[in-house]
Scaffold this active site. Structure first.
Site, PDB file in Angstrom:
ATOM      1  N   LYS A 203       0.865  -1.184   0.000  1.00 50.23           N
ATOM      2  CA  LYS A 203       0.000   0.000   0.000  1.00 50.23           C
ATOM      3  C   LYS A 203       0.893   1.223   0.000  1.00 50.23           C
ATOM      4  O   LYS A 203       2.036   1.169   0.465  1.00 50.23           O
ATOM      5  CB  LYS A 203      -0.877   0.017   1.245  1.00 50.23           C
TER       6      LYS A 203
ATOM      7  N   ASP B 262      -6.987   4.213  -4.497  1.00 49.59           N
ATOM      8  CA  ASP B 262      -7.658   4.033  -3.208  1.00 49.59           C
ATOM      9  C   ASP B 262      -8.327   5.390  -2.945  1.00 49.59           C
ATOM     10  O   ASP B 262      -8.538   6.153  -3.905  1.00 49.59           O
ATOM     11  CB  ASP B 262      -6.634   3.645  -2.117  1.00 49.59           C
TER      12      ASP B 262
HETATM   13  N1  GLU Z   1      -7.263   0.087  -2.952  1.00 46.56           N
HETATM   14  C1  GLU Z   1      -8.006  -1.089  -3.299  1.00 46.56           C
HETATM   15  C2  GLU Z   1      -8.050  -2.039  -2.120  1.00 46.56           C
HETATM   16  O1  GLU Z   1      -8.117  -1.593  -0.998  1.00 46.56           O
HETATM   17  C3  GLU Z   1      -7.542  -1.715  -4.605  1.00 46.56           C
HETATM   18  C4  GLU Z   1      -6.095  -2.032  -4.710  1.00 46.56           C
HETATM   19  C5  GLU Z   1      -5.668  -2.495  -6.112  1.00 46.56           C
HETATM   20  O2  GLU Z   1      -6.483  -2.604  -7.007  1.00 46.56           O
HETATM   21  O3  GLU Z   1      -4.473  -2.772  -6.242  1.00 46.56           O
HETATM   22  O4  GLU Z   1      -8.064  -3.231  -2.239  1.00 46.56           O
END
Ligand code: GLU
Length: 454
Positions: free
Chosen positions: A135, A175
């Site tokens: 992340k 996100d």
């Molecule tokens: N931010 C999204 C999550 O919390 C998607 C992350 C992504 O597609 O890599 O899963």
């Protein structure tokens, strides 16, 4: 923060992992919360998988493989210079390249990025696709910024991030605060610096330059597909259900759309300034126009919709409903909120956001016998479709919407089955929290065992 967590309920081996982690980073409350929630469901593994302890899998899995923090300088439209802090926590790559979103929000700090990265490991594992967990983001507030300011910020952020990512290394996505516009600017800068069209370096791209159909809809649709399976397992459905959805961003909008396609009525949505009640059911086209096109507020929706009322006081959780879908942010649904929901007869809470329900609130839902789906299972549709986008990029192809949506649906049905089967296998039938954590964890842990001490 650690006093908040009662380690006496953990076996000694897991309690010591948690205590050490808290001692090492005493101020990372959100990270502690996410780790404690997972560890508290892993007790059976201490006996059933002695190799995990012998090989220090628990200790290793709670420590990120790599944590990056960097300066992001940018200048606003008046020529004033600002400095933000950028993050990328590459948590675990046992199952595949690091994968997870970027969050741009003023609240972002290392604790929040670590909690999100930790959750992402198990969520990505549950999708069944080959993706590690990561992340990132920045404590940047996109609200009120011009397009040009957003672009300059994204370019500066990517100028540093690009040296740490790649289609086989680390694949960021969106996100909170990072959507199609930001992914475009980030991709443009990556492509320029690297002089390489590596479509697979980011997901959530535009449909004409490597994006996947259904990625925009995926988290919200996937949430409702998962919730639909939970209802189906009890001989029930969304038909005629009254639904409350918190938030009004990408996840909330498409959860609302899919729930209503399945015959439910979504009567409330929210944002940071308040919530809207619309007894006629949310007009999704109007909500999309207000939020996605005009980047407005839910109060603007209420101003244009005769059946809707905006409330800046009180809580969205006081709105009576059968199903609550928290789709805004972490810890948005606390004890008071679930007490109000339970009082009004809620049957199910399924998380679209990451860790939106506080630990006390989850306990209360369990006590009251309310069906509860943890985000790492129920919101996995977004990253699952990112995995499908990566597959399409590798094959230099693009699948039609229906085909991609059908794959997403199948993945969510599979995650639901896996959670229930794992919960059964470990003697906690119907426990979606334990099922999701155990299933997600075991796959990663077994890969770490196989790959040796790294
Ligand atoms: N931010 C999204 C999550 O919390 C998607 C992350 C992504 O597609 O890599 O899963």
């Amino acid at each position: 923060m650690s006093e908040k967590f009662d380690t006496s309920q953990l076996p000694r081996e897991l309690a010591s992992v948690f205590d050490e982690l808290v001692a090492r980073d005493p101020h990372q409350g959100e990270f502690h919360q996410a780790v404690f929630e997972v560890l508290s469901t892993l007790t059976p593994l201490v006996e059933r998988k002695p190799e995990y302890q012998d090989l220090a899998i628990f200790e290793r899995i709670v420590e990120p493989e790599r944590q990056l923090m960097f300066r992001v300088p940018w200048s606003d439209d008046q020529g004033h210079i600002h400095v933000n802090r950028g993050f990328r926590v590459q948590f675990n790559s046992a199952l595949g390249p690091y994968k997870g979103g970027l969050r741009f929000h003023p609240s972002v700090n290392l604790s929040i990025i670590k909690f999100l990265g930790f959750e992402q490991i198990f969520k990505n594992s549950l999708t069944g696709l080959p993706m590690g967990g990561a992340k990132g983001g920045a404590n940047f507030n996109p609200k009120g910024k011009s397009d040009a300011e957003i672009m300059r910020f994204c370019q500066s952020f990517m100028t540093e991030l690009q040296r740490h990512i790649g289609p086989n290394v680390d694949v960021p996505a969106g996100d909170i605060g990072v959507g199609g516009r930001e992914i475009g600017y980030l991709f443009g800068q990556y492509r320029r610096i690297r002089n390489s069209f590596d479509a697979g370096v980011l997901t959530g791209k535009g449909l004409t330059w490597g994006g996947s159909f259904a990625r925009t809809e995926a988290t919200g649709y996937g949430l409702v597909y998962f919730a639909q399976e939970m209802l189906r397992a009890r001989g029930d459905s969304f038909e005629g259900k009254r639904v409350v959805v918190s938030g009004s961003g990408n996840v909330a909008i498409y959860a609302t759309e899919k729930a209503q396609q399945l015959g439910a009525k979504v009567v409330a949505v929210s944002d940071s300034s308040g919530f809207v009640i619309d007894e006629e059911g949310i007009d999704v086209d109007l909500l999309k126009d207000v939020k996605e096109v005009r980047r407005g507020r839910v109060s603007d929706y209420a101003a244009e919709r005769p059946s809707a009322h905006f409330f800046s006081e009180g809580s969205i959780w006081e709105v009576p409903c059968d199903v609550a879908l928290p789709c805004a942010t972490q810890n948005e649904l606390g004890l008071e909120g679930v007490e109000a929901l339970i009082h009004n007869g809620v049957q199910m809470v399924a998380e679209g956001a990451n860790m939106p329900t506080t630990p006390e609130a989850i306990d209360e839902l369990r006590r009251a016998g309310v069906l509860y789906a943890p985000g790492k299972a129920s919101n996995a549709g977004g990253v699952a479709t990112s995995g499908l986008e990566m597959q399409q990029n590798s094959g230099r192809t693009q699948w039609p919407f229906e085909e991609t949506d059908a794959k997403l649906h199948q993945i969510m049905v599979g995650i639901h089955e896996n959670c229930l089967a794992t919960a059964d296998e470990y003697g906690v039938p119907g426990d979606y929290v334990a099922g999701a954590n155990l299933a997600g964890f075991i796959k990663v842990a077994d890969a770490m065992v196989a790959q040796g001490l790294i």
